[in-house]
Structures are given as structure tokens and as C-alpha cells.
Design an enzyme around this catalytic site. Sequence first.
Site, PDB file in Angstrom:
ATOM      1  N   HIS A  85      49.871  46.126  33.665  1.00 33.11           N
ATOM      2  CA  HIS A  85      48.868  45.748  34.483  1.00 33.11           C
ATOM      3  C   HIS A  85      47.352  45.851  33.930  1.00 33.11           C
ATOM      4  O   HIS A  85      46.515  45.007  33.914  1.00 33.11           O
ATOM      5  CB  HIS A  85      48.945  46.123  35.793  1.00 33.11           C
ATOM      6  CG  HIS A  85      48.191  45.764  36.855  1.00 33.11           C
ATOM      7  ND1 HIS A  85      48.674  44.849  37.807  1.00 33.11           N
ATOM      8  CD2 HIS A  85      46.790  46.221  37.241  1.00 33.11           C
ATOM      9  CE1 HIS A  85      47.407  44.648  38.553  1.00 33.11           C
ATOM     10  NE2 HIS A  85      46.429  45.352  38.481  1.00 33.11           N
ATOM     11  N   GLU A  86      46.913  47.168  33.690  1.00 33.88           N
ATOM     12  CA  GLU A  86      45.902  47.480  33.198  1.00 33.88           C
ATOM     13  C   GLU A  86      45.318  46.987  32.061  1.00 33.88           C
ATOM     14  O   GLU A  86      44.147  46.362  31.471  1.00 33.88           O
ATOM     15  CB  GLU A  86      45.605  48.816  33.076  1.00 33.88           C
ATOM     16  CG  GLU A  86      45.703  49.588  34.526  1.00 33.88           C
ATOM     17  CD  GLU A  86      45.083  49.079  35.818  1.00 33.88           C
ATOM     18  OE1 GLU A  86      43.800  48.770  35.502  1.00 33.88           O
ATOM     19  OE2 GLU A  86      45.446  49.267  36.829  1.00 33.88           O
ATOM     20  N   HIS A  98      43.902  43.584  32.743  1.00 36.30           N
ATOM     21  CA  HIS A  98      42.686  43.486  33.030  1.00 36.30           C
ATOM     22  C   HIS A  98      41.804  43.611  31.866  1.00 36.30           C
ATOM     23  O   HIS A  98      40.789  43.142  31.656  1.00 36.30           O
ATOM     24  CB  HIS A  98      42.235  44.843  33.891  1.00 36.30           C
ATOM     25  CG  HIS A  98      42.626  44.505  35.205  1.00 36.30           C
ATOM     26  ND1 HIS A  98      42.209  43.570  35.951  1.00 36.30           N
ATOM     27  CD2 HIS A  98      43.640  45.168  36.261  1.00 36.30           C
ATOM     28  CE1 HIS A  98      42.504  43.670  37.470  1.00 36.30           C
ATOM     29  NE2 HIS A  98      43.491  44.556  37.345  1.00 36.30           N
ATOM     30  N   GLU A 118      42.236  39.907  38.851  1.00 29.49           N
ATOM     31  CA  GLU A 118      43.719  40.416  39.028  1.00 29.49           C
ATOM     32  C   GLU A 118      44.719  39.342  38.931  1.00 29.49           C
ATOM     33  O   GLU A 118      45.981  39.690  38.184  1.00 29.49           O
ATOM     34  CB  GLU A 118      43.657  40.697  40.557  1.00 29.49           C
ATOM     35  CG  GLU A 118      44.955  41.320  40.961  1.00 29.49           C
ATOM     36  CD  GLU A 118      45.131  42.742  40.795  1.00 29.49           C
ATOM     37  OE1 GLU A 118      44.223  43.286  40.094  1.00 29.49           O
ATOM     38  OE2 GLU A 118      46.245  43.394  41.241  1.00 29.49           O
TER      39      GLU A 118
END
Length: 445
Positions: free
Chosen positions: A254-255, A258, A284
Amino acid sequence: MSGFKDLMAFQRQTEALAQVAGRLGWDQETMMPEGASAQRSEEIGALEAVLHARRTDARIGVWLSRAKAPDAVGEAKLRLIRRVYTRASKVPGRLAEEIACVTSLAQGVWAEARAKENVAAFLPTLAKVVALKREEAAALAGGGDPYDALVDDYEPGMTGAAMADMFRAMRPRLVALREKVLGAPAPKGVIGRFGQDAQLALSREIATAFGYDWNRGRIDLAVHPFSSGSGHDVRITTRVSETDPFNCLYSTLHEVGHAVYEQGVDPAYALTPVGQGASMGVHESQSRTFENQLGRSRAFTGWLYGRMREVFGDFGIADAEGFYRAANRVHPGYIRTESDEVQYNLHVMLRFDLERALIRGTIEVGDLQEAWNTRFRADFGVAVDRPSNGMLQDVHWSCGLFGYFPTYTLGNVYAGCLMQALRADLPDLDAGLARGDPSAATGWL
Ligand code: ZN
């Protein structure tokens, strides 16, 4: 020098200082000795005061009135600077300072109230935050909808009404889907102990495959996974549970989503107003595409299953199909940050409706707990057992972050839309994912 050049030189320093402030925040979550927290809050406060003064500096207005952009990128820079300057100038300095001061204290009050399961201890502080944010929203809205004025900070151009329409369409279908999935037999989860070093090594391997540039980034451990920075320094954090390897792997992925978005910005735009993500929702969308759309796909989990068997041996899952189901397990729970794809957006909608009503003044903080618990029972089918599993679970409102929650769902929805377009453009996507190679997708993004 034209107004444009002066303004850009001034802005570049502001952007650099904002990166420094972000790095102090990163340090606080990863490296800072515990005893330094009071001093750090003063250091960050001092830097924030400098930043606010620079963002509202009267010279910006003069420069903006004279500046001629040399090209389309220059015009975009001016548009973004004008936007921040106009917004910041609408909020009286006294109010901005009070919000910064009250929210910084409110986070401590919230943490203690949550630890003690004491809603009443938090309400007076929350009432202060809400009153200040209502005042700010009114100043920004200038007669328009106050909640929209706050949302605009995170998702420029988006309105509460547009999101309410979207949520109205999603909510009954998600509630029904949730009931159906949880009514079916639960897939088997993984069992065993998964060593921290091996999890981190595998996470790094996956981050590399998804295009994370280690020369301009690093991964450290923190309580809450996050990504910070832009340009040539984009860092992420992750966490490890030795019984649940998905926590580390998917938090990291997820990170990385980003971070790769930030690292993908043209280096020529670094430390300029166009050198960062377009909005919170768009940001997001990138993390959710990496984590869920690609990372939890049947093709990629097929590769991940084989790789995890090589690293960890047997963990109680017989085949790749079972592993795919385990990685996409839906489980009942109260906590937004631990929830799955089926339930996450229901958590967001609940917060959206409540915070919108709070800012518009149709409910008061004293009504919040009952409103939360009633809504939770309606959407999740169970009663909230304690405040830390209910209205005290998230830090956002104590920080004054009203209008932020819905961008999580916007990100999920944008990710779904992007994935549809991506799959149409890349018919062979799954062949790469099945080899642990997402480069076609990350290149497309
Ligand atoms: Zn995120």
C-alpha cells in the site's frame, strides 16, 4: 526579474521547508528518542508558524498580480499557489493558530480517553475542535456549504453532495454483500510463525518489483504504516506481526503505491507546486491499486504463494487457490484500519455522514456516540462493545481532519475505474503478475 521568477524562488524555499517539516514527522514516528517528544512538538510548531507566514505572505498577492507564466506548467504552478494563498488568506491568523494549538493538545486528550474508554473525557475537547473547524469552514465557504469547503482541501473540486450520491448507491449493496460473504464458510487463514527478518526481506523484494526506487527511499518500522516526502526522498514505514504476514506485506505494498506515485513525478517538478500528488483521493487510488487490485489478484497471489512457500515452508494452505482466498478473507470487526475491501467503505460512509452533519451543525458532539453506535449496528449487524472500537478509534477528528475520510473511498473507487481501463489496455497483465512481475501495470500507471 518578473513576478513569476520571484514568486517561484520564494515558493521553492517554502516547498523545501515543508519537506523538512515532513521529515521531522517521519523521524518522530521512526527514530526519535521518547524523551524528545515535547521538544519535537515545539520544533514542529516553530516550523509550522514559519510555513503559515510564508503561505500567507502579502508579497505573494503582489507577485501573483504581476506574474506571467512562460508555459502551461508555469500556469499550473500559478494556479496552485493562488489556490493555497486564497484559502490561507480567508482564515484569520488568530483562528489558524488556535486550530493548530487546540488540535495538537486534542490528540493527547483523545489518546488518553481512548485508552481509558472514556468518551466523556474527550467530548469537551472535541466540541472545541468542531467549533473551530465550523468557524474555519464558514470563513472558507463564504456562504457556500461549509463541509464542501473543508473537503476541497483534500479533494479539490469534490463536494459532499456528489459523494453522498455515490455513497447512497454503494451502501445497500455493500451491506448486502457483507452479509452474504460473512454468512458463507470462512476460508482458512495462514498458520505458523513468520519471522520478522524474512517478512521484511520479502516485502523489500515486492517493493522492488513494484518499482520502488531505493536510491530515493527507505523502509523503516513504525506503529502505523505511512509514506512521506516527495521528489528525491520518499520514505515509507511498515509493521510486522509474526502471526499475520499479510499485515506487513500488504501494508508495505500500500505505502509503496503512495511512494511510487511520488517518485514517478517528473524530477524537474521537484520542490515546485506541481511536484506532488494531485489529491488525497488520487493518491489513495495508487496505493489501493498496488495493494488490492494488483496485490490481491488471483495472478499475483499465485506467484506470492509459491514465493512464501520457498521462504516460510508450510503454513497450512494447500494450494494457490486457497491462498488467494486467505489473502482476500473478509472478517467481522470494529476497526476501520483492520478492515477488508468489502467493509472498508462502510466504515468511511459512517464517518462521512457523521462529520458532515457535525460541520453543518445538524448534530452536536454530544449526539455522536449514539449516532455512531446506531449506524454501526445497522451497517455491520453488531453492537459496538466499547468506545475504542467505536467513535474513539480514529485520530482524525482530534487532529481537525474533517472532510478527509471520504477520500479513502474515492481512492478505492478511482482504483476500480483505473483497473478497468488498465485491464482493457493490457490484456496480458495477468501473465506478468503470475511471474511476480507487475511492471506492465506500474508502467501504465
Ligand atoms: Zn493510503
